[in-house]
Design a protein around this motif. Structure first.
Motif, mmCIF file in Angstrom:
data_model
loop_
_atom_site.group_PDB
_atom_site.id
_atom_site.type_symbol
_atom_site.label_atom_id
_atom_site.label_comp_id
_atom_site.label_asym_id
_atom_site.label_seq_id
_atom_site.Cartn_x
_atom_site.Cartn_y
_atom_site.Cartn_z
ATOM 1 N N ASN A 27 54.755 34.252 27.798
ATOM 2 C CA ASN A 27 55.701 35.150 28.474
ATOM 3 C C ASN A 27 55.340 36.612 28.235
ATOM 4 N N LEU A 28 54.969 36.936 27.002
ATOM 5 C CA LEU A 28 54.577 38.311 26.672
ATOM 6 C C LEU A 28 53.290 38.708 27.398
ATOM 7 N N SER A 29 52.409 37.726 27.606
ATOM 8 C CA SER A 29 51.154 37.998 28.314
ATOM 9 C C SER A 29 51.401 38.275 29.792
ATOM 10 N N VAL A 30 52.333 37.537 30.394
ATOM 11 C CA VAL A 30 52.679 37.758 31.801
ATOM 12 C C VAL A 30 53.161 39.189 32.006
ATOM 13 N N LEU A 31 53.890 39.709 31.038
ATOM 14 C CA LEU A 31 54.422 41.070 31.134
ATOM 15 C C LEU A 31 53.426 42.119 30.644
ATOM 16 N N ASN A 32 52.230 41.660 30.274
ATOM 17 C CA ASN A 32 51.172 42.563 29.802
ATOM 18 C C ASN A 32 51.575 43.321 28.528
ATOM 19 N N ILE A 33 52.429 42.721 27.727
ATOM 20 C CA ILE A 33 52.787 43.300 26.427
ATOM 21 C C ILE A 33 51.800 42.815 25.370
ATOM 22 N N VAL A 34 51.374 41.566 25.524
ATOM 23 C CA VAL A 34 50.379 40.965 24.629
ATOM 24 C C VAL A 34 49.230 40.445 25.491
ATOM 25 N N GLU A 35 48.009 40.545 24.963
ATOM 26 C CA GLU A 35 46.867 39.966 25.676
ATOM 27 C C GLU A 35 45.997 39.180 24.717
ATOM 28 N N ALA A 36 45.426 38.109 25.237
ATOM 29 C CA ALA A 36 44.450 37.330 24.461
ATOM 30 C C ALA A 36 43.078 37.952 24.656
ATOM 31 N N ARG A 37 42.361 38.143 23.567
ATOM 32 C CA ARG A 37 40.999 38.666 23.642
ATOM 33 C C ARG A 37 40.042 37.651 23.029
ATOM 34 N N TYR A 38 38.803 37.726 23.485
ATOM 35 C CA TYR A 38 37.774 36.785 23.050
ATOM 36 C C TYR A 38 36.520 37.566 22.678
ATOM 37 N N PRO A 39 35.643 36.969 21.872
ATOM 38 C CA PRO A 39 34.386 37.669 21.564
ATOM 39 C C PRO A 39 33.696 38.112 22.848
ATOM 40 N N VAL A 40 33.259 39.348 22.885
ATOM 41 C CA VAL A 40 32.764 39.936 24.128
ATOM 42 C C VAL A 40 31.558 39.207 24.696
ATOM 43 N N LYS A 49 19.721 42.644 29.569
ATOM 44 C CA LYS A 49 19.691 42.076 28.219
ATOM 45 C C LYS A 49 19.638 43.156 27.135
ATOM 46 N N GLU A 50 20.165 44.322 27.458
ATOM 47 C CA GLU A 50 20.303 45.385 26.465
ATOM 48 C C GLU A 50 21.639 45.222 25.750
ATOM 49 N N VAL A 51 21.659 45.519 24.470
ATOM 50 C CA VAL A 51 22.890 45.385 23.697
ATOM 51 C C VAL A 51 22.959 46.489 22.644
ATOM 52 N N LEU A 52 24.138 47.068 22.535
ATOM 53 C CA LEU A 52 24.393 48.123 21.547
ATOM 54 C C LEU A 52 25.463 47.627 20.576
ATOM 55 N N PHE A 53 25.104 47.558 19.295
ATOM 56 C CA PHE A 53 26.037 47.152 18.241
ATOM 57 C C PHE A 53 26.617 48.422 17.610
ATOM 58 N N ILE A 54 27.939 48.476 17.526
ATOM 59 C CA ILE A 54 28.606 49.692 17.049
ATOM 60 C C ILE A 54 29.573 49.385 15.910
ATOM 61 N N TRP A 83 23.899 35.847 21.521
ATOM 62 C CA TRP A 83 23.691 36.314 22.900
ATOM 63 C C TRP A 83 22.250 36.789 23.115
ATOM 64 N N ASN A 84 21.518 36.080 23.975
ATOM 65 C CA ASN A 84 20.135 36.431 24.350
ATOM 66 C C ASN A 84 19.238 36.730 23.142
ATOM 67 N N LYS A 85 19.480 36.028 22.056
ATOM 68 C CA LYS A 85 18.699 36.285 20.841
ATOM 69 C C LYS A 85 17.221 35.983 21.073
ATOM 70 N N GLY A 86 16.377 36.900 20.621
ATOM 71 C CA GLY A 86 14.944 36.752 20.810
ATOM 72 C C GLY A 86 14.430 37.374 22.093
ATOM 73 N N GLU A 87 15.365 37.683 23.012
ATOM 74 C CA GLU A 87 14.962 38.278 24.304
ATOM 75 C C GLU A 87 15.577 39.663 24.506
ATOM 76 N N ARG A 88 16.612 39.958 23.768
ATOM 77 C CA ARG A 88 17.388 41.171 24.036
ATOM 78 C C ARG A 88 16.726 42.435 23.461
ATOM 79 N N VAL A 89 17.130 43.576 24.032
ATOM 80 C CA VAL A 89 16.743 44.891 23.513
ATOM 81 C C VAL A 89 17.925 45.423 22.719
ATOM 82 N N GLU A 90 17.721 45.649 21.423
ATOM 83 C CA GLU A 90 18.835 45.983 20.532
ATOM 84 C C GLU A 90 18.890 47.472 20.201
#
Length: 454
Positions: free
Chosen positions: A280-293, A386-391, A419-426
């Protein structure tokens, strides 16, 4: 472009959307929605200025009083004295408005109040649109603050009006970068503290502008004189009949219990109740579920739940548990160190917004990442290149040596990211309150920003 006149800030996109609809060669039915205090009414007023328009603010007086006022406003705009003296109903009043030859805007603000007074209103407006308005020169705007009512009676598939709107605008909070428009004399670090309480809600920013002239007056924002002391409670009680369980869940999340099981344990509520209430809180955009990007498929066991609004988070973290102390004119215990820790969470949100603007690499997604006990504050990535920036984000001053140690730790944590390990530009980087030796770190190839760059 920034619009700052009487503190009407940066709604250029919304105004452009409305003006495009106004200039179209067809009838228009626009729905505007968003939480209270977000600036919907001011947006409407700015839009209809110098236009042939009827602006009607519905209220809780009941159907008869609302209809009478609306009919009078329409009659005045059309120059129809007979209509003004009549007692015709909603349908016939809208039929009269549809007879206009010139472009006419009909903007109904707080539309849910009409439904509270007359449950047939959605069906009446559906009939009026189908029979008269859709082939007229009218631009109809329905605007509302009750997200649940707007979802159920206008936007939802079960609403009589479903499928008839020609456009919709969800009015969102202002970005952090616009906070300075309200406080041009404040330093960026001070703006972060204000934003952590008000978020980008214009009405709250105006309240802050009124209450505090120096950052050491921050407690004035949640004093007994401030509307922010009770605002969250008022808003939630307007959406939920029995708010106690919602308050318990939101308090759990505000204190850092973001995993589903942790919310259940903190509240003592059953899993089924927490699941339903979080939904219910998610429907009202008060709470959101997030996942690893990096996840392409969202798995519920990986979800973490966050309050979307800084003001609600602050209220449930600091005000709600301490209301008795605040009303007794006592200080919140350990406020300064706890608030500073809370600023670290807010700073991540601000850093992500900043990186979208700075574009150190051409990324398409940014967000947190976690796996078992490992976490990375922000990962910006591009699936195509396949570029990735870790911050790493730090709400404190870092020496050059501390920065290098943090970057070495970040590299080790990045090794757990599949994610794209071995192929990515870090790439690796830091966003901190202050970074000493920033230029020397950049020369080493690191992406480094602090508040001076903001």
């Amino acid at each position: 472009m920034l619009i700052v006149f009487n503190k009407f800030v940066n709604r250029e996109n919304e105004l452009q959307h409305l003006n495009s609809a106004y200039l179209s060669d067809r009838s228009e039915f626009i729905v505007i929605f968003g939480r209270r205090r977000i600036g919907k009414t001011e947006l409407l007023r700015r839009f209809i200025k110098e236009k042939r328009a009827v602006y009607f603010l519905a209220d809780e007086r009941g159907d008869s009083a609302n209809l009478s006022e609306f009919r009078t406003l329409v009659a005045d705009r059309l120059g129809n004295e007979i209509l003004g003296q009549s007692t015709i109903d909603w349908l016939d009043t809208l039929k009269e408005a549809a007879n206009t030859e010139e472009r006419l805007v009909i903007a109904i603000d707080e539309y849910p109040f009409l439904i509270n007074g007359n449950k047939a209103i959605p069906s009446i407006f559906q009939k009026a649109w189908d029979l008269y308005l859709k082939d007229s020169n009218v631009m109809l705007i329905l605007c509302g603050s009750s997200i649940s009512m707007m979802e159920r009676h206008v936007l939802g598939s079960k609403s009589p009006l479903y499928g008839r709107r020609t456009g919709q605008i969800k009015v969102e909070p202002l970005k952090f970068k616009l906070t300075g428009a309200f406080f041009p004399e404040f330093k960026v670090e001070e703006l972060v503290k204000i934003y952590a309480i008000t978020d980008g809600v214009p009405y709250y920013l105006k309240e802050a502008e009124h209450r505090i002239k120096k950052i050491n007056q921050l407690e004035m924002l949640y004093s007994i004189e401030s509307l922010l002391l009770e605002e969250a409670e008022v808003l939630l009680k307007s959406e939920f009949r029995e708010p106690a369980k919602y308050f318990s869940i939101l308090t759990a999340i505000a204190f850092g219990n973001t995993k589903f099981g942790d919310i259940v344990n903190y509240t003592g509520l059953s899993s089924s109740i927490v699941s339903q209430y979080v939904s219910n809180l998610s429907v009202l955009n008060i709470v959101e579920a997030r996942y690893p990007v990096t996840e392409k498929t969202h798995r519920s066991r990986n979800a973490r739940y966050y309050i979307t609004d800084n003001y609600f988070t602050f209220w449930f973290r600091f005000i709600y548990p301490n209301k008795s102390l605040i009303y007794g004119d006592f200080k919140i215990p350990q406020f300064n160190p706890d608030f500073n820790r809370y600023l670290g969470v807010v700073f991540e949100k601000i850093a992500a917004e900043f990186l979208w603007q700075a574009r150190p690499i051409e990324f398409t997604k940014i967000g947190r990442w976690w796996h078992k006990k490992e976490e990375i504050d922000l990962i910006a990535l591009n699936d195509a290149t396949k570029e990735v920036l870790f911050i790493e984000c730090k709400w404190r001053t870092l020496s050059t040596a501390e920065s290098l140690r943090n970057l070495e730790k970040l590299k080790k944590k990045a090794d757990f990211v599949k994610w794209n390990k071995g192929e990515r530009v870090e790439y690796y980087g830091l966003v901190a309150r202050k970074v000493e030796g920033k230029e020397s770190l950049r020369e080493k190839g690191f992406v480094v920003f602090d508040l001076d760059d903001f």
